[in-house]
Write an enzyme that holds these catalytic residues in place. Structure first.
Site, PDB file in Angstrom:
ATOM      1  N   ARG A 253       0.817  -1.243   0.000  1.00 40.02           N
ATOM      2  CA  ARG A 253       0.000   0.000   0.000  1.00 40.02           C
ATOM      3  C   ARG A 253       0.840   1.278   0.000  1.00 40.02           C
ATOM      4  NH1 ARG A 253      -3.052  -3.123   3.669  1.00 40.02           N
ATOM      5  NH2 ARG A 253      -4.775  -4.105   2.581  1.00 40.02           N
TER       6      ARG A 253
ATOM      7  N   LYS B  40       3.990  11.396 -11.116  1.00 41.96           N
ATOM      8  CA  LYS B  40       3.120  10.589 -11.989  1.00 41.96           C
ATOM      9  C   LYS B  40       3.822   9.262 -12.226  1.00 41.96           C
ATOM     10  CE  LYS B  40       0.450  13.916 -14.685  1.00 41.96           C
ATOM     11  NZ  LYS B  40       0.173  14.452 -16.043  1.00 41.96           N
TER      12      LYS B  40
ATOM     13  N   GLU C 161      11.430  18.547 -24.259  1.00 41.04           N
ATOM     14  CA  GLU C 161      10.759  18.850 -22.983  1.00 41.04           C
ATOM     15  C   GLU C 161      11.409  20.079 -22.330  1.00 41.04           C
ATOM     16  OE1 GLU C 161       8.022  17.291 -22.227  1.00 41.04           O
ATOM     17  OE2 GLU C 161       8.133  15.306 -23.150  1.00 41.04           O
TER      18      GLU C 161
ATOM     19  N   LYS D  41       9.125  22.856 -13.501  1.00 44.91           N
ATOM     20  CA  LYS D  41       8.196  21.741 -13.271  1.00 44.91           C
ATOM     21  C   LYS D  41       7.758  21.714 -11.814  1.00 44.91           C
ATOM     22  CE  LYS D  41       6.601  17.241 -14.036  1.00 44.91           C
ATOM     23  NZ  LYS D  41       6.579  16.029 -14.816  1.00 44.91           N
TER      24      LYS D  41
ATOM     25  N   GLU E  94      -3.178  17.509 -11.096  1.00 46.82           N
ATOM     26  CA  GLU E  94      -3.665  17.950 -12.412  1.00 46.82           C
ATOM     27  C   GLU E  94      -5.166  18.237 -12.415  1.00 46.82           C
ATOM     28  OE1 GLU E  94      -1.468  16.327 -15.786  1.00 46.82           O
ATOM     29  OE2 GLU E  94      -3.286  16.502 -16.971  1.00 46.82           O
TER      30      GLU E  94
ATOM     31  N   ARG F  11      -1.658  22.117 -14.058  1.00 46.84           N
ATOM     32  CA  ARG F  11      -0.604  21.133 -14.393  1.00 46.84           C
ATOM     33  C   ARG F  11      -0.714  20.655 -15.838  1.00 46.84           C
ATOM     34  NH1 ARG F  11       2.021  16.113 -10.913  1.00 46.84           N
ATOM     35  NH2 ARG F  11       3.268  15.339 -12.638  1.00 46.84           N
TER      36      ARG F  11
ATOM     37  N   ASN G  81       1.507  19.538 -20.685  1.00 43.84           N
ATOM     38  CA  ASN G  81       1.230  18.681 -21.840  1.00 43.84           C
ATOM     39  C   ASN G  81       1.187  19.454 -23.145  1.00 43.84           C
ATOM     40  OD1 ASN G  81       1.016  16.311 -20.311  1.00 43.84           O
ATOM     41  ND2 ASN G  81      -1.059  16.875 -19.713  1.00 43.84           N
TER      42      ASN G  81
ATOM     43  N   HIS H 296       1.320  17.664 -26.526  1.00 46.56           N
ATOM     44  CA  HIS H 296       1.171  16.225 -26.312  1.00 46.56           C
ATOM     45  C   HIS H 296      -0.059  15.650 -27.021  1.00 46.56           C
ATOM     46  CE1 HIS H 296       4.329  16.923 -23.446  1.00 46.56           C
ATOM     47  NE2 HIS H 296       4.331  15.682 -23.018  1.00 46.56           N
TER      48      HIS H 296
ATOM     49  N   HIS I 106       0.619  12.728 -29.316  1.00 45.55           N
ATOM     50  CA  HIS I 106       0.081  11.387 -29.033  1.00 45.55           C
ATOM     51  C   HIS I 106      -0.686  10.853 -30.237  1.00 45.55           C
ATOM     52  CE1 HIS I 106       0.196  11.715 -24.361  1.00 45.55           C
ATOM     53  NE2 HIS I 106       1.292  11.170 -24.853  1.00 45.55           N
TER      54      HIS I 106
ATOM     55  N   HIS J 284       8.966   9.724 -28.132  1.00 46.28           N
ATOM     56  CA  HIS J 284       7.949  10.593 -27.529  1.00 46.28           C
ATOM     57  C   HIS J 284       8.357  12.075 -27.615  1.00 46.28           C
ATOM     58  CE1 HIS J 284       4.922  11.987 -24.761  1.00 46.28           C
ATOM     59  NE2 HIS J 284       5.844  12.468 -23.958  1.00 46.28           N
TER      60      HIS J 284
HETATM   61  P1  NAD Z   1      13.317   5.269 -21.795  1.00 47.28           P
HETATM   62  O1  NAD Z   1      13.177   5.116 -20.355  1.00 47.28           O
HETATM   63  O2  NAD Z   1      12.762   4.206 -22.673  1.00 47.28           O
HETATM   64  O3  NAD Z   1      14.855   5.478 -22.144  1.00 47.28           O
HETATM   65  C1  NAD Z   1      15.245   5.609 -23.489  1.00 47.28           C
HETATM   66  C2  NAD Z   1      16.344   4.625 -23.866  1.00 47.28           C
HETATM   67  O4  NAD Z   1      17.580   5.087 -23.324  1.00 47.28           O
HETATM   68  C3  NAD Z   1      16.157   3.228 -23.311  1.00 47.28           C
HETATM   69  O5  NAD Z   1      16.613   2.291 -24.234  1.00 47.28           O
HETATM   70  C4  NAD Z   1      17.042   3.235 -22.071  1.00 47.28           C
HETATM   71  O6  NAD Z   1      17.445   1.949 -21.671  1.00 47.28           O
HETATM   72  C5  NAD Z   1      18.204   4.059 -22.554  1.00 47.28           C
HETATM   73  N1  NAD Z   1      18.978   4.750 -21.526  1.00 47.28           N
HETATM   74  C6  NAD Z   1      18.521   5.344 -20.405  1.00 47.28           C
HETATM   75  N2  NAD Z   1      19.510   6.007 -19.799  1.00 47.28           N
HETATM   76  C7  NAD Z   1      20.620   5.801 -20.533  1.00 47.28           C
HETATM   77  C8  NAD Z   1      21.959   6.238 -20.415  1.00 47.28           C
HETATM   78  N3  NAD Z   1      22.333   7.076 -19.447  1.00 47.28           N
HETATM   79  N4  NAD Z   1      22.856   5.841 -21.332  1.00 47.28           N
HETATM   80  C9  NAD Z   1      22.462   5.028 -22.367  1.00 47.28           C
HETATM   81  N5  NAD Z   1      21.200   4.603 -22.554  1.00 47.28           N
HETATM   82  C10 NAD Z   1      20.289   4.990 -21.631  1.00 47.28           C
HETATM   83  O7  NAD Z   1      12.659   6.649 -22.328  1.00 47.28           O
HETATM   84  P2  NAD Z   1      12.523   8.098 -21.675  1.00 47.28           P
HETATM   85  O8  NAD Z   1      12.456   9.013 -22.822  1.00 47.28           O
HETATM   86  O9  NAD Z   1      13.502   8.332 -20.596  1.00 47.28           O
HETATM   87  O10 NAD Z   1      11.089   8.012 -20.974  1.00 47.28           O
HETATM   88  C11 NAD Z   1       9.926   7.812 -21.727  1.00 47.28           C
HETATM   89  C12 NAD Z   1       8.852   7.338 -20.779  1.00 47.28           C
HETATM   90  O11 NAD Z   1       8.616   8.335 -19.803  1.00 47.28           O
HETATM   91  C13 NAD Z   1       7.515   7.055 -21.448  1.00 47.28           C
HETATM   92  O12 NAD Z   1       7.012   5.832 -20.987  1.00 47.28           O
HETATM   93  C14 NAD Z   1       6.633   8.205 -20.973  1.00 47.28           C
HETATM   94  O13 NAD Z   1       5.275   7.837 -20.870  1.00 47.28           O
HETATM   95  C15 NAD Z   1       7.225   8.503 -19.628  1.00 47.28           C
HETATM   96  N6  NAD Z   1       6.994   9.875 -19.144  1.00 47.28           N
HETATM   97  C16 NAD Z   1       6.527  10.019 -17.893  1.00 47.28           C
HETATM   98  C17 NAD Z   1       6.324  11.273 -17.374  1.00 47.28           C
HETATM   99  C18 NAD Z   1       5.866  11.426 -15.962  1.00 47.28           C
HETATM  100  O14 NAD Z   1       5.551  12.551 -15.557  1.00 47.28           O
HETATM  101  N7  NAD Z   1       5.839  10.383 -15.196  1.00 47.28           N
HETATM  102  C19 NAD Z   1       6.626  12.405 -18.148  1.00 47.28           C
HETATM  103  C20 NAD Z   1       7.121  12.222 -19.425  1.00 47.28           C
HETATM  104  C21 NAD Z   1       7.310  10.939 -19.925  1.00 47.28           C
HETATM  105  N1  GLY Z   2       4.737  15.227 -17.858  1.00 43.41           N
HETATM  106  C1  GLY Z   2       3.498  15.836 -17.468  1.00 43.41           C
HETATM  107  C2  GLY Z   2       3.308  15.915 -16.003  1.00 43.41           C
HETATM  108  O1  GLY Z   2       4.136  15.524 -15.218  1.00 43.41           O
HETATM  109  O2  GLY Z   2       2.298  16.383 -15.593  1.00 43.41           O
END
Ligand code: NAD
Ligand code: GLY
Length: 359
Positions: A118, A140, A182, A224, A234, A238, A242, A245, A249, A262
């Site tokens: 939990r 998030k 971003e 942020k 949100e 907040r 996006n 986005h 998307h 992305h």
């Molecule tokens: P990712 O986590 O897939 O990383 C991209 C690639 O880089 C992967 O292959 C990873 O293994 C590799 N990698 C990571 N760090 C590395 C490093 N230092 N050196 C070499 N390779 C490395 O992608 P991302 O762009 O970091 O994240 C995308 C995800 O984040 C999506 O799922 C998206 O929905 C999510 N997201 C979440 C929020 C949130 O607020 N929680 C906001 C934006 C995006």
């Molecule tokens: N990446 C959008 C948020 O954190 O709200």
């Protein structure tokens, strides 16, 4: 080693973000932020050979789990493996999960931490630029469902975010550039001075100059943190995070997430959101041109991928956005560079013109 520490102000859920070079080598800092007790590091098969062993060497009692790499593994079945590892190693409610990786690892680890017994503590150690400036901050967490991206999740704030900018040295260029989208987003939505600074420093950022990079990450996180502190769940403001986005998307869905990263889709989506803002008479053509110039200088695509469906089909895909309320599409638009707002009050014909122009 110099570092910058910021604070996300959320009353009892407040936490620090520490940004600097070589943080993962700093024993005292790691002890202070991670603490002792039970620890489970969650990472993936790409990041493990680069950063896991040195981290475990500093925390000999920690357990770890290495997940497969890829957005396609951001699903409940993968989080289930984290629960199994925690249960097999008899982790209790005082355990701390450590997310070592990009947004995919961070979102899944945070979600596992939100659910395990939990809710347990977790720390973000983001290793992509996108994760350092966006996904590791704000709480998030979640996974994708076959019927929709990020559809299963929870708000669960980390106890601390540690951003070691050295980890970016191994990040592939395309991933790095996707993260820059971003960064540019913060300038566009709420920080006009930062947008000008980015125009002046984009070449140094592309060269990964450490001082410039640290400043850009810190300023992004500061922006942020302010938005999240104003609207953690949100309910309103907040959603400006996006920008681009909803357009992005729709392109990602139309191309089955196979064509663009992305951040690339967000960069192009921001251009479309600004184009619509211009058609609505909100921003000047010169502001749109500056945004396109900066996005292009960051190495991001400024024209659409091939073989997209027609405008009506793209409109339908945009209607699947999480921001749709009572059947009405809501978009993030700009009144000026640095001034975003959310609106459902726009002429649909102008939106169609934007889609026709860019897609
Ligand atoms: P990712 O986590 O897939 O990383 C991209 C690639 O880089 C992967 O292959 C990873 O293994 C590799 N990698 C990571 N760090 C590395 C490093 N230092 N050196 C070499 N390779 C490395 O992608 P991302 O762009 O970091 O994240 C995308 C995800 O984040 C999506 O799922 C998206 O929905 C999510 N997201 C979440 C929020 C949130 O607020 N929680 C906001 C934006 C995006
Ligand atoms: N990446 C959008 C948020 O954190 O709200």
């Amino acid at each position: 080693m110099t570092s910058i520490t910021l604070q996300v102000d959320l009353a009892e859920r407040s936490y620090p973000i520490t940004i600097g070079e070589g943080l993962l080598k700093d024993d005292a800092l790691l002890r202070q932020h991670i603490g002792s007790g039970q620890l489970m590091v969650v990472t993936n098969e790409t990041i493990a050979p680069l950063y896991l062993e040195p981290l475990l060497a500093k925390m000999p009692s920690a357990h770890s789990i290495i997940l497969p790499d890829g957005e396609q593994y951001k699903k409940l079945a993968t989080v289930e493996r984290v629960f199994e590892a925690l249960l097999n190693q008899r982790h209790n409610r005082s355990t701390t999960l450590i997310a070592l990786g990009g947004g995919v690892v961070g979102d899944m680890t945070g979600f596992a931490a939100a659910c395990y017994q939990r809710g347990v503590r977790f720390i973000q150690i983001p290793t992509t630029l996108l994760a350092q400036v966006d996904s590791s901050v704000g709480g998030k967490t979640g996974v994708n469902h076959a019927l929709g991206k990020n559809m299963i999740g929870a708000f669960h704030q980390p106890a601390s975010v540690l951003i070691d900018t050295d980890t970016l040295s191994t990040l592939p260029s395309r991933e790095y550039q996707a993260g820059l989208a971003e960064v540019i987003k913060y300038g566009l939505i709420c920080d006009a001075d930062f947008f000008v600074w980015l125009e002046d420093n984009i070449a140094a950022l592309m060269a990964r100059n450490q001082a410039v990079l640290q400043y850009a990450i810190a300023r992004s996180c500061e922006n942020k943190a302010k938005v999240v502190a104003a609207d953690e769940r949100e309910g309103g403001i907040r959603a400006i995070l996006n920008l681009g986005h909803t357009f992005g998307h729709a392109i990602e869905t139309a191309t089955q997430y196979k064509t663009w990263l992305h951040g690339e889709a967000v960069g192009f989506g921001m251009i479309m959101a600004l184009d619509l803002s211009m058609r609505l008479g909100l921003i000047k053509a010169s502001e749109l041109r500056r945004a396109i110039g900066l996005i292009a200088a960051a190495g991001l695509p400024v024209s659409a991928p091939d073989n997209l469906p027609d405008t009506d089909a793209m409109m339908a895909l945009m209607g699947m956005d999480k921001k749709v309320l009572d059947g009405q599409l809501r978009l993030v638009l700009l009144r000026a560079i640095g001034e975003a707002f959310i609106s459902n009050d726009f002429d649909t014909d102008l939106l169609k013109q934007t889609l026709q122009q860019y897609l």
